[in-house]
Design a protein around this motif. Structure first.
Motif, short mmCIF file in Angstrom:
data_model
loop_
_atom_site.label_atom_id
_atom_site.label_comp_id
_atom_site.label_asym_id
_atom_site.label_seq_id
_atom_site.Cartn_x
_atom_site.Cartn_y
_atom_site.Cartn_z
N SER A 13 0.83 -1.21 0.00
CA SER A 13 0.00 0.00 0.00
C SER A 13 0.87 1.26 0.00
O SER A 13 0.34 2.37 -0.12
N GLY A 14 2.17 1.10 0.17
CA GLY A 14 3.06 2.25 0.23
C GLY A 14 3.31 2.69 1.66
O GLY A 14 3.95 3.72 1.92
N LYS A 15 2.86 1.89 2.63
CA LYS A 15 3.02 2.30 4.04
C LYS A 15 4.48 2.38 4.45
O LYS A 15 4.86 3.23 5.23
N GLY A 16 5.31 1.49 3.88
CA GLY A 16 6.73 1.50 4.22
C GLY A 16 7.40 2.78 3.74
O GLY A 16 8.18 3.40 4.47
N VAL A 135 -3.06 2.76 5.97
CA VAL A 135 -2.82 3.10 4.57
C VAL A 135 -3.39 2.00 3.67
O VAL A 135 -3.14 0.81 3.89
N ASP A 136 -4.14 2.42 2.67
CA ASP A 136 -4.72 1.45 1.74
C ASP A 136 -4.78 2.08 0.35
O ASP A 136 -4.61 3.29 0.18
N ALA A 137 -4.98 1.23 -0.64
CA ALA A 137 -5.22 1.67 -2.02
C ALA A 137 -5.93 0.50 -2.69
O ALA A 137 -5.85 -0.64 -2.19
N SER A 138 -6.59 0.75 -3.78
CA SER A 138 -7.33 -0.35 -4.42
C SER A 138 -6.34 -1.43 -4.86
O SER A 138 -5.18 -1.13 -5.18
N PRO A 139 -6.79 -2.69 -4.87
CA PRO A 139 -5.88 -3.77 -5.30
C PRO A 139 -5.28 -3.52 -6.68
O PRO A 139 -4.10 -3.79 -6.92
N ALA A 140 -6.08 -2.97 -7.60
CA ALA A 140 -5.58 -2.74 -8.96
C ALA A 140 -4.43 -1.72 -8.94
O ALA A 140 -3.41 -1.90 -9.62
N VAL A 141 -4.60 -0.66 -8.15
CA VAL A 141 -3.55 0.36 -8.07
C VAL A 141 -2.29 -0.21 -7.41
O VAL A 141 -1.17 -0.01 -7.88
N ARG A 142 -2.48 -0.98 -6.35
CA ARG A 142 -1.31 -1.57 -5.66
C ARG A 142 -0.57 -2.54 -6.57
O ARG A 142 0.65 -2.57 -6.61
N GLU A 159 0.27 -8.39 -14.31
CA GLU A 159 -0.35 -7.54 -13.30
C GLU A 159 -1.50 -8.26 -12.59
O GLU A 159 -1.69 -8.13 -11.38
N ALA A 160 -2.24 -9.05 -13.36
CA ALA A 160 -3.40 -9.76 -12.77
C ALA A 160 -2.93 -10.77 -11.72
O ALA A 160 -3.59 -10.95 -10.69
N ASP A 161 -1.78 -11.40 -11.96
CA ASP A 161 -1.26 -12.36 -10.98
C ASP A 161 -0.83 -11.63 -9.71
O ASP A 161 -1.07 -12.10 -8.59
N LEU A 162 -0.19 -10.47 -9.90
CA LEU A 162 0.26 -9.69 -8.73
C LEU A 162 -0.94 -9.28 -7.90
O LEU A 162 -0.92 -9.35 -6.67
N GLU A 163 -2.00 -8.84 -8.59
CA GLU A 163 -3.22 -8.41 -7.87
C GLU A 163 -3.82 -9.57 -7.08
O GLU A 163 -4.18 -9.42 -5.90
N ALA A 164 -3.89 -10.73 -7.71
CA ALA A 164 -4.46 -11.91 -7.03
C ALA A 164 -3.62 -12.27 -5.79
O ALA A 164 -4.17 -12.61 -4.74
N GLU A 165 -2.30 -12.16 -5.92
CA GLU A 165 -1.42 -12.49 -4.78
C GLU A 165 -1.61 -11.50 -3.62
O GLU A 165 -1.64 -11.89 -2.45
N LEU A 166 -1.73 -10.21 -3.97
CA LEU A 166 -1.91 -9.19 -2.92
C LEU A 166 -3.23 -9.41 -2.18
O LEU A 166 -3.28 -9.33 -0.95
N VAL A 167 -4.27 -9.68 -2.96
CA VAL A 167 -5.59 -9.88 -2.36
C VAL A 167 -5.58 -11.12 -1.46
O VAL A 167 -6.12 -11.10 -0.35
N ALA A 168 -4.89 -12.17 -1.92
CA ALA A 168 -4.83 -13.41 -1.12
C ALA A 168 -4.05 -13.17 0.18
O ALA A 168 -4.43 -13.64 1.25
#
Ligand code: DC
Length: 222
Positions: A13-16, A135-142, A159-168
């Motif tokens: 999310s960019g929190k770091g 801190v949050d952002a939409s999964p697509a943006v992250r 990108e779709a794989d990265l999004e699925a991994e983040l959501v999981a």
């Protein structure tokens, strides 16, 4: 009482980045608590253990050396996923608690405050923190930001794989029984979906600075 800025939030999310910038701004030390869980996961791997095995994971957690937090070996997404797994083991969290607690109670080098990012900082590690951000952002943006970051390192991922991994990973972090990822009741939500890094930092500072100033002014001198 030390000044504590707790920066929790979802994966990538960019929190770091925000926590580091806040730490620099205030001159406080920064603790990346996610690195503790990543180092635990890496420790299990290096020892040839099984991350799902509690004894292996706890042994690795007890041996974590935060001095290795800048080691690029802990940054791959696969290590993040494994960190999320070991982080669900209560005894691992217990083993890493003391170091984090000491960091916020008595920040290194006599600093008056500390900035800590993670998942349970505002809820468990520092429930009385001076300022709390979620801190949050939409999964697509992250996923897009992560895709750009990996691309700049020469790593091609869908990108779709990265999004699925983040959501999981978020789902796993939110659903664990102990210290789950969640916004503390008194935390300010910072949605950076439509903000660049400079705008996100300005928004974070606007939320945090009045609270830090308030506590600095209230602090007895001497
Ligand atoms: O912030 P990060 O992506 O480096 O964190 C990696 C994993 O570590 C995250 O998916 C869950 C775990 N973690 C945690 O459980 N509690 C924290 N305070 C920080 C991280």
């Amino acid at each position: 009482m030390s000044i504590v800025i707790a920066v929790d939030g979802t994966a990538a999310s960019g929190k770091g980045t925000l926590a580091k910038k806040l730490a620099k701004h205030f001159g406080f030390p920064h603790l990346d608590s996610g690195a503790l869980y990543r180092l635990t996961a890496l420790g299990v791997l290096e020892a040839g253990g099984d991350p799902a095995n509690e004894a292996d994971a706890v042994k690795a957690a007890r041996a974590v050396d935060y001095a290795r937090s800048a080691d690029p070996a802990i940054r791959p997404d696969a290590v993040g996923a494994m960190a999320s797994k070991v982080a669900a083991i209560p005894a691992v969290r217990q083993a890493l608690f003391e170091f984090q607690h000491r960091f916020v109670e008595t920040p290194p080098e006599g600093a008056p405050g500390a900035v800590v990012d993670g998942r349970d900082i505002g809820t468990v590690i520092a429930p009385d923190a001076t300022a709390k951000l979620f801190v949050d952002a939409s999964p697509a943006v992250r996923a897009h930001r992560r895709w750009l970051e990996l691309k700049s390192m020469g790593i091609e991922r869908l990108e779709a794989d990265l999004e699925a991994e983040l959501v999981a990973r978020d789902a796993q972090d939110r659903s664990r029984a102990v210290s789950p990822l969640c916004q503390a009741e008194d935390a300010d939500l910072l949605d950076t979906s439509n903000l660049g890094i400079d705008a996100a930092f300005a928004a974070a500072l606007a939320l945090v600075e009045p609270k830090v100033k308030g506590q600095l002014e209230a602090k007895p001198r001497g």
